[in-house]
Design a protein around this motif. Structure first.
Motif, PDB file in Angstrom:
ATOM      1  N   THR A  14      53.729 -22.207  34.775  1.00 40.96           N
ATOM      2  CA  THR A  14      52.790 -21.891  36.118  1.00 40.96           C
ATOM      3  C   THR A  14      52.837 -23.004  37.044  1.00 40.96           C
ATOM      4  O   THR A  14      53.199 -24.227  36.442  1.00 40.96           O
ATOM      5  CB  THR A  14      51.369 -21.524  35.280  1.00 40.96           C
ATOM      6  N   ASP A  16      50.008 -23.283  38.666  1.00 41.28           N
ATOM      7  CA  ASP A  16      48.705 -23.384  39.106  1.00 41.28           C
ATOM      8  C   ASP A  16      47.880 -24.261  37.909  1.00 41.28           C
ATOM      9  O   ASP A  16      47.949 -23.842  36.712  1.00 41.28           O
ATOM     10  CB  ASP A  16      47.936 -21.970  38.899  1.00 41.28           C
ATOM     11  N   PRO A  17      47.413 -25.476  38.153  1.00 40.99           N
ATOM     12  CA  PRO A  17      46.538 -26.276  37.236  1.00 40.99           C
ATOM     13  C   PRO A  17      45.739 -25.306  36.607  1.00 40.99           C
ATOM     14  O   PRO A  17      45.291 -25.953  35.229  1.00 40.99           O
ATOM     15  CB  PRO A  17      46.417 -27.436  38.016  1.00 40.99           C
ATOM     16  N   GLU A  18      44.954 -24.762  37.187  1.00 38.33           N
ATOM     17  CA  GLU A  18      43.815 -23.910  36.538  1.00 38.33           C
ATOM     18  C   GLU A  18      44.298 -22.967  35.342  1.00 38.33           C
ATOM     19  O   GLU A  18      43.337 -22.776  34.507  1.00 38.33           O
ATOM     20  CB  GLU A  18      43.053 -23.115  37.558  1.00 38.33           C
ATOM     21  N   GLU A  19      45.420 -22.683  35.305  1.00 39.70           N
ATOM     22  CA  GLU A  19      45.906 -21.708  34.183  1.00 39.70           C
ATOM     23  C   GLU A  19      46.098 -22.414  32.961  1.00 39.70           C
ATOM     24  O   GLU A  19      46.216 -21.935  31.876  1.00 39.70           O
ATOM     25  CB  GLU A  19      47.391 -20.887  34.600  1.00 39.70           C
ATOM     26  N   ALA A  21      44.156 -24.720  31.061  1.00 40.43           N
ATOM     27  CA  ALA A  21      42.903 -24.633  30.135  1.00 40.43           C
ATOM     28  C   ALA A  21      42.924 -23.180  29.655  1.00 40.43           C
ATOM     29  O   ALA A  21      42.493 -23.016  28.569  1.00 40.43           O
ATOM     30  CB  ALA A  21      41.765 -24.931  30.857  1.00 40.43           C
ATOM     31  N   HIS A  22      43.171 -22.092  30.404  1.00 37.63           N
ATOM     32  CA  HIS A  22      42.885 -20.726  29.859  1.00 37.63           C
ATOM     33  C   HIS A  22      44.007 -20.193  29.110  1.00 37.63           C
ATOM     34  O   HIS A  22      43.936 -19.383  28.312  1.00 37.63           O
ATOM     35  CB  HIS A  22      42.616 -19.882  31.111  1.00 37.63           C
ATOM     36  N   LYS A  23      45.318 -20.497  29.554  1.00 41.07           N
ATOM     37  CA  LYS A  23      46.311 -19.710  28.911  1.00 41.07           C
ATOM     38  C   LYS A  23      47.437 -20.732  28.058  1.00 41.07           C
ATOM     39  O   LYS A  23      48.036 -20.201  27.220  1.00 41.07           O
ATOM     40  CB  LYS A  23      47.154 -19.109  29.800  1.00 41.07           C
ATOM     41  N   TYR A  46      53.253 -28.910  41.567  1.00 38.49           N
ATOM     42  CA  TYR A  46      52.683 -29.122  40.351  1.00 38.49           C
ATOM     43  C   TYR A  46      53.251 -27.984  39.268  1.00 38.49           C
ATOM     44  O   TYR A  46      53.902 -26.889  39.685  1.00 38.49           O
ATOM     45  CB  TYR A  46      51.297 -28.536  40.236  1.00 38.49           C
ATOM     46  N   GLU A  63      53.623 -30.998  31.479  1.00 39.39           N
ATOM     47  CA  GLU A  63      52.989 -30.594  32.916  1.00 39.39           C
ATOM     48  C   GLU A  63      52.636 -31.739  33.982  1.00 39.39           C
ATOM     49  O   GLU A  63      52.586 -32.898  33.211  1.00 39.39           O
ATOM     50  CB  GLU A  63      51.379 -29.866  32.360  1.00 39.39           C
TER      51      GLU A  63
END
Length: 184
Positions: A14, A16-19, A21-23, A46, A63
């Motif tokens: 990914t 997207d840094p937001e993904e 924590a979720h995935k 990123y 990451e």
């Protein structure tokens, strides 16, 4: 999020840094590599790369921010060798190799002026970068490296690399990187 499977390994990628924590992240992730970067650079990007041999959550999580990035024409690359449980990651000006059994960093080397791609030829992995061609063993150790400069390209026949650098051709041993003379 992008997923790909090689042998028993699933790779998740990914930008997207937001993904994370979720995935990708989980409490027992074994290795976490954060790449430091100058957040004021325009050519940085990123990336999060997760590798697992079971499910989608990462056993190995790599990451962070890197450069040079896509705006400069450089994109990350991942190669997995299932039979040796080895992961090759090229990103920015760096090349990393990891063991998946047990998870551990094998090597961190430079990718001169920017990573291009990985290729496998039998028992050898080649890394191409802007100013470098190098060969690696299937277990993630660099065997040899050679300076190149654009425009350059190569082809392989048997165990011989035909390397053309700015119109000058040379033949190299795939195994050793030494010059080869072909008997006519």
């Amino acid at each position: 999020m992008f997923y790909s499977t090689v042998g028993k390994y699933t790779v998740s990628i990914t930008t997207d840094p937001e993904e994370i924590a979720h995935k990708l992240a989980r409490s027992n992730v074994v290795v976490h590599k954060h790449i430091e970067s100058d957040r004021n650079r325009d050519d940085q990007a990123y990336i999060a790369i997760g590798v697992t041999d079971c499910g989608h959550a990462a056993d190995l999580l790599f990451e962070g921010w890197y450069f040079p990035g896509p705006l400069s024409g450089f994109h990350p690359g991942v190669l997995i060798i299932p039979e040796t449980a080895t992961v090759f990651i090229g990103i920015g000006e760096d090349a990393y190799t990891y063991s998946m059994a047990p998870i551990d960093l094998i090597a961190k080397e430079s990718a001169e002026a920017g990573f291009w791609y990985w290729s496998r030829y039998g028992n050898t992995v080649l890394m191409c970068a802007e100013l470098e061609l190098s060969a690696w063993s299937l277990d993630g150790k660099r065997k040899w490296t050679r300076f190149v400069e654009p425009p350059w390209h190569y082809s392989i026949e048997s165990d011989v690399i035909s390397l053309d650098i700015m119109g000058d051709a040379v033949l190299l041993s795939l195994e050793t990187g030494e010059n080869v003379k072909i008997d006519e």
